[in-house]
Design an enzyme around this catalytic site. Structure first.
Site, short mmCIF file in Angstrom:
data_model
loop_
_atom_site.label_atom_id
_atom_site.label_comp_id
_atom_site.label_asym_id
_atom_site.label_seq_id
_atom_site.Cartn_x
_atom_site.Cartn_y
_atom_site.Cartn_z
N CYS A 119 -3.34 10.75 1.88
CA CYS A 119 -2.73 9.50 1.43
C CYS A 119 -1.37 9.73 0.79
CB CYS A 119 -3.68 8.82 0.45
SG CYS A 119 -5.35 8.74 1.07
N LYS A 162 0.83 -1.21 0.00
CA LYS A 162 0.00 0.00 0.00
C LYS A 162 0.86 1.25 0.00
CE LYS A 162 -3.18 2.97 0.61
NZ LYS A 162 -4.36 3.20 -0.22
N1 SAJ Z 1 -2.14 14.95 -8.18
C1 SAJ Z 1 -1.32 15.71 -9.02
N2 SAJ Z 1 -1.07 15.21 -10.27
C2 SAJ Z 1 -1.60 14.02 -10.71
C3 SAJ Z 1 -2.43 13.26 -9.82
C4 SAJ Z 1 -2.68 13.75 -8.56
O1 SAJ Z 1 -0.86 16.79 -8.67
O2 SAJ Z 1 -1.36 13.67 -11.85
C5 SAJ Z 1 -2.42 15.46 -6.82
C6 SAJ Z 1 -3.93 15.68 -6.58
O3 SAJ Z 1 -4.33 16.94 -7.01
C7 SAJ Z 1 -4.01 15.55 -5.06
C8 SAJ Z 1 -2.95 14.49 -4.76
O4 SAJ Z 1 -2.07 14.47 -5.89
O5 SAJ Z 1 -3.67 16.76 -4.43
C9 SAJ Z 1 -3.52 13.10 -4.54
O6 SAJ Z 1 -4.58 12.87 -5.42
P1 SAJ Z 1 -4.75 11.42 -6.14
O7 SAJ Z 1 -5.93 11.50 -7.02
O8 SAJ Z 1 -3.47 11.07 -6.75
O9 SAJ Z 1 -4.94 10.39 -4.98
P2 SAJ Z 1 -5.84 10.24 -3.67
O10 SAJ Z 1 -5.06 10.72 -2.52
O11 SAJ Z 1 -7.18 10.80 -3.85
O12 SAJ Z 1 -5.95 8.66 -3.66
C10 SAJ Z 1 -4.76 7.89 -3.59
C11 SAJ Z 1 -4.89 6.75 -4.60
N3 SAJ Z 1 -3.60 6.07 -4.70
C12 SAJ Z 1 -3.10 5.78 -5.92
O13 SAJ Z 1 -3.66 6.08 -6.95
C13 SAJ Z 1 -1.77 5.03 -5.90
C14 SAJ Z 1 -5.99 5.80 -4.16
O14 SAJ Z 1 -6.01 4.66 -4.99
C15 SAJ Z 1 -5.72 5.36 -2.72
O15 SAJ Z 1 -6.70 4.47 -2.25
C16 SAJ Z 1 -5.71 6.60 -1.85
O16 SAJ Z 1 -4.63 7.41 -2.26
C17 SAJ Z 1 -5.50 6.18 -0.38
O17 SAJ Z 1 -6.49 6.16 0.35
O18 SAJ Z 1 -4.38 5.81 -0.06
#
Ligand code: SAJ
Length: 420
Positions: free
Chosen positions: A271, A217
């Site tokens: 996360c 994870k």
């Molecule tokens: N972000 C970027 N660029 C991107 C993608 C995201 O700047 O290309 C930023 C987002 O704006 C946000 C942060 O990263 O601020 C996180 O957003 P996210 O959509 O990447 O992820 P979370 O935190 O909503 O969910 C993640 C997911 N993990 C992965 O995709 C590896 C989800 O599957 C997990 O279940 C979740 O963390 C968790 O609960 O751990």
């Protein structure tokens, strides 16, 4: 077809912690016909849930919750009941030194220990540092020295770790479709957990030990954080070289083996911005790359601020429209939001400017902004009309639908590349 209760591996399941992960998990299990008793210390949450209402924004979830509460499969309370299986989905915040604060896991363990009769399955779903599941088992055995982890005994308990992987905003799909990693403190615990998830999860159920499951994870989220850090570094390099980082990444991603994520104003949420530290706290010398990625992403808000100050230089009586303070698109979650941090900094460091915050997913100004006279929550059309500087921080769908030509001669700073 909903299996008959007697065919279910666990007739009564208790889910402890009814937040963004615990509540949907409880509802999915209840939709299989099992009796699910949700537990949460937050009485307001418990009352809201027992009215069949969802205490947060998650697309498509309210109908399911309403149904399982109405048919009596799911109810919520503040005390831990007897059950055949427990899922612990409580927060795992970290302390100042980025070490995990296990107070909520310890409390959940101490509340469920007196209810155990032997034979129960206890699953930790909370994202945790390596060996936290074993520590949870020890919390329970400390409270109940009459129980054992040895398999096949009257007084055996079965402890496993099964980290959630759902993406906020897509929970209704991913809770069912995602593959799941299931790590047992003992092999039988992993098998029993597999039986439980098989009742509502169509993804592949992958068995391993608890510590590997914990690391899997953390690794997933650290990988995403490193990838985003690379994109954020590219965005700063591109500014310096005067090229369009979005075009650059699009072109590079045409390579069959390249998949660079998107730059933005920083990384938020509970996360991606947190979990890598659980690896670092377990292996500080061995994780320089993971630590650098955290530093790069935590440094991005500062860079965005410098862009706003650059655009404001030599201009007085400014109005800045800050579009979005949630940590990402189309959710109401403000935890660890870099956009919110940026607006707070603007409020203090550009105190002469009026700041109009537009956030379609909240009804009132976030608490951390209420102390600033120069900050107000504003509707999109008014903010866009009055703005000298439009700072796009979150790619909510309401903002992607805007035609940037309608923003007149306002200076536009688009941290998400939606108005290219
Ligand atoms: N972000 C970027 N660029 C991107 C993608 C995201 O700047 O290309 C930023 C987002 O704006 C946000 C942060 O990263 O601020 C996180 O957003 P996210 O959509 O990447 O992820 P979370 O935190 O909503 O969910 C993640 C997911 N993990 C992965 O995709 C590896 C989800 O599957 C997990 O279940 C979740 O963390 C968790 O609960 O751990």
């Amino acid at each position: 077809m909903t299996p008959k209760t007697q065919d279910l591996p666990f007739a009564t399941v208790s889910v402890i912690g009814l937040g963004y992960i615990g509540l949907p998990t409880a509802a999915f299990i209840a939709s299989t016909g099992a009796r699910v008793i949700g537990v949460d210390v937050n009485e307001r949450f418990v009352e809201t849930i027992n009215r069949g209402e969802v205490p947060f924004v998650e697309p498509g979830f309210s109908a399911m919750l309403e149904g399982v509460v109405a048919n009596g499969s799911l109810s919520a309370q503040t005390t831990t009941p007897e059950a055949d299986a427990y899922i612990v989905a409580v927060p795992t915040p970290f302390k100042d030194n980025h070490e995990v604060d296990d107070k909520f896991i310890r409390a959940a363990s101490e509340n469920l220990a007196p209810q155990l009769r032997g034979g129960e399955l206890i699953i930790l779903e909370s994202t945790s540092p390596p060996r936290m599941t074993e520590r949870m088992a020890q919390f329970i055995l400390n409270a109940r020295p009459d129980l054992t982890l040895d398999e096949g005994k009257e007084n055996s308990i079965y402890v496993a770790h099964c980290p959630e992987r759902v993406l906020p905003g897509r929970i209704m799909i991913e809770m069912r479709d995602n593959d799941r990693v299931i790590g047992g403190v003992t092999p039988k615990a992993a098998e029993m957990a597999k039986d439980l998830y098989a009742t509502f999860c169509d993804g592949e159920l992958l068995l391993t030990d608890a510590t590997t499951a914990e690391m899997a994870k953390l690794t997933e989220n650290a990988f995403r954080d490193v990838n985003i850090a690379f994109a954020n570094e590219l965005s700063i390099i591109s500014d310096r070289l005067g090229i369009d980082v979005w075009e650059l990444i699009e072109l590079a991603n045409h390579h069959p083996r390249v998949n660079i994520l998107k730059p933005g104003p920083g990384v938020g949420g509970h996360c991606i911005a947190v979990d890598p530290w659980f690896i670092v706290s377990s292996a500080p010398e061995e994780s320089p790359l993971i630590q650098q990625a955290r530093a790069t992403n935590d440094g991005k808000p500062e860079y965005v601020l410098s862009k706003v100050k650059e655009a404001a230089a030599g201009r007085d009586n400014l109005t800045i429209a800050a579009l979005g303070v949630a940590f990402k698109a189309d959710i109401d979650d403000l935890r660890e939001s870099p956009s919110l941090d940026i607006v707070e900094r603007l409020a203090t460091e550009m105190s002469d400017a009026r700041i109009h915050v537009v956030e379609p997913n909240v009804d009132e100004l976030p608490k951390s902004l209420t102390g600033y006279e120069n900050v107000q929550l504003a509707p999109l059309d008014q903010a866009a009309k009055d703005a000298d500087i439009v700072l796009l921080l979150v790619d909510h769908h309401q903002f992607t639908e805007i035609d940037p030509a309608t923003l007149g001669d306002a200076t536009v700073i688009d941290t998400r590349g939606i108005w290219r």
